[in-house]
Design a protein around this motif. Structure first.
Motif, PDB file in Angstrom:
ATOM      1  N   GLN A   1       0.857  -1.176   0.000  1.00 19.02           N
ATOM      2  CA  GLN A   1       0.000   0.000   0.000  1.00 19.02           C
ATOM      3  C   GLN A   1       0.900   1.235   0.000  1.00 19.02           C
ATOM      4  O   GLN A   1       1.463   1.603   1.019  1.00 19.02           O
ATOM      5  CB  GLN A   1      -0.910  -0.004   1.226  1.00 19.02           C
ATOM      6  N   SER A   2       1.043   1.865  -1.167  1.00 19.62           N
ATOM      7  CA  SER A   2       2.018   2.943  -1.305  1.00 19.62           C
ATOM      8  C   SER A   2       1.707   4.118  -0.389  1.00 19.62           C
ATOM      9  O   SER A   2       2.619   4.726   0.187  1.00 19.62           O
ATOM     10  CB  SER A   2       2.079   3.406  -2.756  1.00 19.62           C
ATOM     11  N   GLU A   3       0.417   4.459  -0.233  1.00 16.60           N
ATOM     12  CA  GLU A   3       0.068   5.592   0.622  1.00 16.60           C
ATOM     13  C   GLU A   3       0.509   5.329   2.061  1.00 16.60           C
ATOM     14  O   GLU A   3       1.133   6.187   2.709  1.00 16.60           O
ATOM     15  CB  GLU A   3      -1.439   5.856   0.584  1.00 16.60           C
ATOM     16  N   ALA A   4       0.199   4.138   2.555  1.00 19.01           N
ATOM     17  CA  ALA A   4       0.591   3.796   3.925  1.00 19.01           C
ATOM     18  C   ALA A   4       2.110   3.732   4.055  1.00 19.01           C
ATOM     19  O   ALA A   4       2.669   4.091   5.101  1.00 19.01           O
ATOM     20  CB  ALA A   4      -0.036   2.453   4.327  1.00 19.01           C
ATOM     21  N   GLU A   5       2.791   3.287   2.996  1.00 21.81           N
ATOM     22  CA  GLU A   5       4.247   3.179   3.041  1.00 21.81           C
ATOM     23  C   GLU A   5       4.902   4.551   3.163  1.00 21.81           C
ATOM     24  O   GLU A   5       5.829   4.760   3.955  1.00 21.81           O
ATOM     25  CB  GLU A   5       4.742   2.465   1.776  1.00 21.81           C
ATOM     26  N   ILE A   6       4.420   5.514   2.397  1.00 21.93           N
ATOM     27  CA  ILE A   6       4.981   6.863   2.443  1.00 21.93           C
ATOM     28  C   ILE A   6       4.723   7.494   3.805  1.00 21.93           C
ATOM     29  O   ILE A   6       5.626   8.081   4.419  1.00 21.93           O
ATOM     30  CB  ILE A   6       4.385   7.718   1.316  1.00 21.93           C
ATOM     31  N   ASP A   7       3.491   7.381   4.291  1.00 21.09           N
ATOM     32  CA  ASP A   7       3.161   7.947   5.601  1.00 21.09           C
ATOM     33  C   ASP A   7       3.976   7.284   6.710  1.00 21.09           C
ATOM     34  O   ASP A   7       4.424   7.956   7.652  1.00 21.09           O
ATOM     35  CB  ASP A   7       1.668   7.784   5.889  1.00 21.09           C
ATOM     36  N   PHE A   8       4.169   5.970   6.607  1.00 23.80           N
ATOM     37  CA  PHE A   8       4.948   5.254   7.615  1.00 23.80           C
ATOM     38  C   PHE A   8       6.377   5.784   7.655  1.00 23.80           C
ATOM     39  O   PHE A   8       6.946   5.985   8.741  1.00 23.80           O
ATOM     40  CB  PHE A   8       4.952   3.755   7.307  1.00 23.80           C
ATOM     41  N   PHE A   9       6.969   6.020   6.505  1.00 21.18           N
ATOM     42  CA  PHE A   9       8.359   6.486   6.474  1.00 21.18           C
ATOM     43  C   PHE A   9       8.473   7.895   7.048  1.00 21.18           C
ATOM     44  O   PHE A   9       9.372   8.178   7.856  1.00 21.18           O
ATOM     45  CB  PHE A   9       8.894   6.453   5.048  1.00 21.18           C
ATOM     46  N   ILE A  10       7.578   8.788   6.651  1.00 24.66           N
ATOM     47  CA  ILE A  10       7.642  10.160   7.149  1.00 24.66           C
ATOM     48  C   ILE A  10       7.443  10.184   8.663  1.00 24.66           C
ATOM     49  O   ILE A  10       8.207  10.830   9.399  1.00 24.66           O
ATOM     50  CB  ILE A  10       6.601  11.035   6.441  1.00 24.66           C
ATOM     51  N   ASN A  11       6.432   9.483   9.146  1.00 25.13           N
ATOM     52  CA  ASN A  11       6.181   9.441  10.592  1.00 25.13           C
ATOM     53  C   ASN A  11       7.333   8.767  11.332  1.00 25.13           C
ATOM     54  O   ASN A  11       7.705   9.179  12.440  1.00 25.13           O
ATOM     55  CB  ASN A  11       4.872   8.706  10.871  1.00 25.13           C
ATOM     56  N   GLY A  12       7.887   7.714  10.708  1.00 28.18           N
ATOM     57  CA  GLY A  12       9.003   7.021  11.345  1.00 28.18           C
ATOM     58  C   GLY A  12      10.225   7.905  11.478  1.00 28.18           C
ATOM     59  O   GLY A  12      10.888   7.930  12.526  1.00 28.18           O
ATOM     60  N   VAL A  13      10.566   8.630  10.414  1.00 27.40           N
ATOM     61  CA  VAL A  13      11.718   9.535  10.474  1.00 27.40           C
ATOM     62  C   VAL A  13      11.505  10.598  11.539  1.00 27.40           C
ATOM     63  O   VAL A  13      12.410  10.901  12.328  1.00 27.40           O
ATOM     64  CB  VAL A  13      11.959  10.180   9.093  1.00 27.40           C
ATOM     65  N   ASN A  14      10.322  11.175  11.589  1.00 22.50           N
ATOM     66  CA  ASN A  14      10.064  12.225  12.572  1.00 22.50           C
ATOM     67  C   ASN A  14      10.073  11.687  13.999  1.00 22.50           C
ATOM     68  O   ASN A  14      10.324  12.437  14.942  1.00 22.50           O
ATOM     69  CB  ASN A  14       8.719  12.897  12.275  1.00 22.50           C
ATOM     70  N   THR A  15       9.819  10.390  14.159  1.00 20.66           N
ATOM     71  CA  THR A  15       9.826   9.797  15.504  1.00 20.66           C
ATOM     72  C   THR A  15      11.241   9.538  15.996  1.00 20.66           C
ATOM     73  O   THR A  15      11.550   9.772  17.163  1.00 20.66           O
ATOM     74  CB  THR A  15       9.025   8.485  15.505  1.00 20.66           C
ATOM     75  N   ILE A  16      12.109   9.056  15.104  1.00 24.15           N
ATOM     76  CA  ILE A  16      13.458   8.656  15.525  1.00 24.15           C
ATOM     77  C   ILE A  16      14.542   9.583  14.968  1.00 24.15           C
ATOM     78  O   ILE A  16      15.723   9.235  14.996  1.00 24.15           O
ATOM     79  CB  ILE A  16      13.742   7.198  15.093  1.00 24.15           C
ATOM     80  N   ALA A  17      14.165  10.752  14.464  1.00 21.14           N
ATOM     81  CA  ALA A  17      15.143  11.644  13.833  1.00 21.14           C
ATOM     82  C   ALA A  17      16.265  12.013  14.797  1.00 21.14           C
ATOM     83  O   ALA A  17      17.450  12.012  14.429  1.00 21.14           O
ATOM     84  CB  ALA A  17      14.440  12.894  13.311  1.00 21.14           C
ATOM     85  N   HIS A  18      15.924  12.325  16.042  1.00 22.29           N
ATOM     86  CA  HIS A  18      16.938  12.751  17.005  1.00 22.29           C
ATOM     87  C   HIS A  18      17.894  11.619  17.362  1.00 22.29           C
ATOM     88  O   HIS A  18      19.042  11.868  17.735  1.00 22.29           O
ATOM     89  CB  HIS A  18      16.261  13.280  18.269  1.00 22.29           C
TER      90      HIS A  18
END
Length: 754
Positions: A502-519
């Motif tokens: 599911q491409s939409e879920a995949e893109i959202d997962f990556f953006i949210n994931g990066v923002n969660t563990i960016a620090h």
């Protein structure tokens, strides 16, 4: 359908297209209810349908969206005969094409209708999104795969792990083969009873023991007499024939209940002499010898076990998963305080915990050994904002690894979609060994699926990082053909093996994931934005569209059909710049101009006249102002070797500088010669390159780098002025232009250093 004279194409429409058409029909019906029109769409007048299209055109951007609306209505009209609640009706637009209707109804007053409703991804989201994806692909992927292999070993049975008698039944055909191979071995003999025992007579084969011998302990009833199949009887016949040939081993036994039997018996691997207590002790010592090993211990609980090793988890990490069946108890006794050997192994683990090598594991999350965190001593290092270098991970558990594997797959999807201009369906059709050479350049081979039932195999050119991303995905994917699939193959009763995500879920997962563990991972946060796969095509197209002669290349990469060797208007619409990116490029150009001026600034500091032309005095004055600012500020003077300081000051002093091939323009609208060619309402926005008068405009400056172009033009005009075929008016125009050029070339010669 045929009785109603409805004949549809042999190749059905894609599900996505049908779904989109149904959504359009719902919008039509909703609009009709708001207008008080009949619920039966077949009762609408022709004017009603025209008003519906006009309303649609006022709500959307782009004639193509309106055309799709018309097509959806026509599909409804085609099927009206077999749809309940809709009376048949005539086509409201006759033979006129949907494209023509959309172009006419969208906005006849707008001269260019070749725009796309698809928005681009804002630059403040685009850059950190791509950088984060590339970091996962290029930097994190090797570590993720290494940790995956480590945890996979914790799930695989060890060679010395005994199998349960109820584990994995062997197919009947394989069992027959095993029996034949066992009987063909010279040293094997059929065990038989020596004396009568209960209801069994002497000389009868010991069927249970023989079953275990043949199947290596998998089953004990391959000769079962209660089986309705004929196979057990045939196997018994084969064994009896072997007995008739003398292949017999008599089992001696005592009288009574048969104790003390010396008959051949099956010994399961790992339960007999094959695995000794000394070997188990060596396994524990070898596991603890690794300095990265941490012993899992309990966190706080109600039973006083805080800091106590979790024995079952440690056993699994040392010897693999516990066996099924009767041998499970024997496995559990490897850490048994009631046995001398088990207590000794427990002391070794407690000593390691006392030495600071314990790792608290919260079993309350209900995941058992998967909560154990592995020490990541060899993780790749990343640069922090403060300039320090640290590992991107110091510890990881099997649960966290699942998250990182998902992030890696999402990163590859984002990166490939962004840099190839492929559609979502085309990206997900990529299969193994898809990287090829096409006309001498690396390319991906996949299938174009949009509105093409033939699904032709086509090529998309790529750069080396995209090839690296696909290589990572090939190692990540378990599927035999496709790359974008579920993270793990189906297990148990699951049978779904179809590729795709599911491409939409995949893109959202990556953006949210990066923002969660960016620090933690040293990544830049991605500003929240709506990002979808089709927006990657639009954004990358407008970036590539700035390159010279890009339309043809873009048309080929986007797979836009064209009747001539040039890209069509659809490609131009994709490459059209939007406001957010125009501002981004303006900032980039401003910084580039400032970098270009650094050399001129240093020449000016040495007293040189670095430019000629009508605007040279303004340029020199601006450079002198920057020099004075630096000289009068001790802090700036101390950073004179830092070009970034000079660039920042120059960018502020010359915010409207436009770099050119034959001159530089310090755009000031009231003094610009090019603005006289524009209507009053369009003046003052930007330089009009085609109307530039570099030898006359007070915004124009010419530097030493421009001199070759002016000298070459002077030579060409001089030769042209001597052509006898020129008419008097044309000759006069050549002399006027030559005078302008010579004014610049003479100034360059007189200045010398300029």
């Amino acid at each position: 359908m045929r009785k109603s004279l409805i004949f549809l194409p042999a190749v059905p429409l894609a599900v996505a297209t049908i779904n989109a058409s149904m959504l359009e029909i719902r919008k039509v019906m909703r609009w009709g209810r708001e207008q008080g029109l009949p619920a039966d769409l077949g009762l609408w007048d022709q004017e009603d349908w025209h008003e519906a299209i006009v309303h649609k055109a006022s709500q959307v951007e782009g004639a193509k969206t309106v055309a799709f609306h018309v097509t959806a209505i026509r599909r409804l009209r085609q099927l009206a005969e077999v749809i309940t609640g809709i009376s048949p009706f005539d086509d409201p637009w006759g033979d006129e094409t949907a494209e023509a209707i959309g172009a006419k109804e969208y906005d006849e007053d707008v001269p260019c209708k070749d725009t796309l409703a698809t928005p681009s991804i804002p630059p403040e989201t685009w850059w950190p999104l791509l950088r984060g994806a590339w970091t996962y692909i290029h930097t994190f992927a090797p570590d993720i795969f290494r940790w995956r292999n480590h945890f996979a070993q914790q799930r695989e049975p060890r060679p010395d792990t005994p199998l349960s008698t109820s584990a994995r039944p062997t197919p009947a055909e394989n069992t027959d083969t095993l029996l034949e191979e066992w009987l063909s071995a010279p040293g094997n003999a059929v065990p038989v009873h020596e004396v009568d025992y209960q209801n069994t007579k002497a000389g009868t084969p010991m069927w249970t023991a023989l079953s275990k011998m043949v199947t290596s302990g998998r089953t004990m009833n391959i000769f079962g007499s209660n089986n309705t199949s004929s196979r057990p009887q045939k196997r018994r016949a084969i064994v009896l024939a072997a007995i008739g040939e003398g292949r017999v081993a008599i089992a001696t036994a005592g009288v009574g209940r048969g104790k003390g039997s010396t008959a051949p018996s099956y010994i399961a691997p790992g339960t007999g002499p094959g695995v000794t207590q000394e070997q188990l002790d060596d396994d524990v010592r070898r596991w603890l010898a690794d300095p990265s090993t941490l012993v899992p211990v309990h966190t706080t609980d109600d039973h006083g076990k805080t800091g106590e090793p979790i024995w079952a988890m440690a056993a699994r990490m040392i010897w693999g998963p516990p066996p099924l069946g009767a041998h499970r108890k024997r496995y559990a006794k490897r850490f048994d305080p009631r046995q001398r050997t088990g207590a000794a192994r427990m002391r070794l683990l407690r000593q390691a915990v006392a030495a600071g090598r314990g790792l608290p594991v919260d079993l309350g999350v209900g995941v058992g050994w998967r909560a154990y965190r592995l020490e990541c001593r060899d993780a790749a290092h990343i640069q922090r904002e403060d300039g320090t270098s640290e590992p991107w991970r110091t510890q990881i558990s099997a649960i966290e690894l699942t998250f990182e594997l998902h992030m890696l797959r999402a990163a590859v999807y984002v990166f490939v979609s962004a840099l190839t201009l492929m559609r979502d369906s085309e990206v997900q059709e990529i299969q193994r060994d898809a990287v090829r050479t096409y006309f001498g350049s690396p390319a991906i081979v996949s299938r174009k699926t949009k509105m093409d039932p033939a699904r032709p195999e086509l090529h998309w050119w790529i750069i080396e990082p995209v090839a690296e991303a696909l290589a990572v995905l090939e190692e990540l994917s378990w599927h035999s053909t496709h790359l974008f699939v579920a993270l793990a193959p189906p297990t148990g009763k699951q049978t779904h093996t179809e590729p795709g995500i599911q491409s939409e879920a995949e893109i959202d997962f990556f953006i949210n994931g990066v923002n969660t563990i960016a620090h933690q991972h040293g990544l830049a946060k991605i500003p929240p934005a709506h990002v979808r796969s089709h927006m990657f095509r639009k954004t990358m197209s407008q970036l590539a569209g700035r390159e010279p002669d890009s339309e043809i290349a873009l048309g080929l990469q986007l797979k836009h059909a064209a009747r001539r060797s040039f890209a069509n208007r659809t490609t131009q619409a994709y490459a059209q710049m939007d406001a957010s990116w125009a501002k981004e490029f303006d900032t980039e150009l401003q910084q580039a101009a400032a970098r270009k001026l650094v050399d001129l600034l240093r020449g000016r500091r040495q007293g040189e006249r670095v430019a000629v032309g009508p605007g040279a005095a303004r340029l020199h004055a601006g450079l002198d102002k920057v020099i004075a600012t630096i000289d009068n500020d001790p802090q700036l003077r101390a950073q004179i070797a830092d070009e970034r300081v000079e660039e920042a000051l120059l960018a502020d002093e010359f915010p409207n500088l436009h770099l050119g091939t034959v001159n530089h323009c310090m755009f000031d609208a009231p003094q610009a010669e090019c603005q006289d060619e524009l209507p009053e309402e369009q003046r003052g926005l930007a330089p009009l390159i085609g109307a530039c008068q570099p030898a006359r405009c007070r915004n124009s400056t010419i530097t030493r780098a421009h001199a070759p172009y002016w000298v070459a033009e002077e030579d060409d005009l001089t030769a042209l002025s001597k052509d006898p075929r020129l008419s008097p008016p044309n000759r006069e125009a050549v002399f006027v232009r030559l005078a302008d050029v010579q004014r610049i070339t003479r100034a360059l010669e007189e200045e010398g250093t300029a």
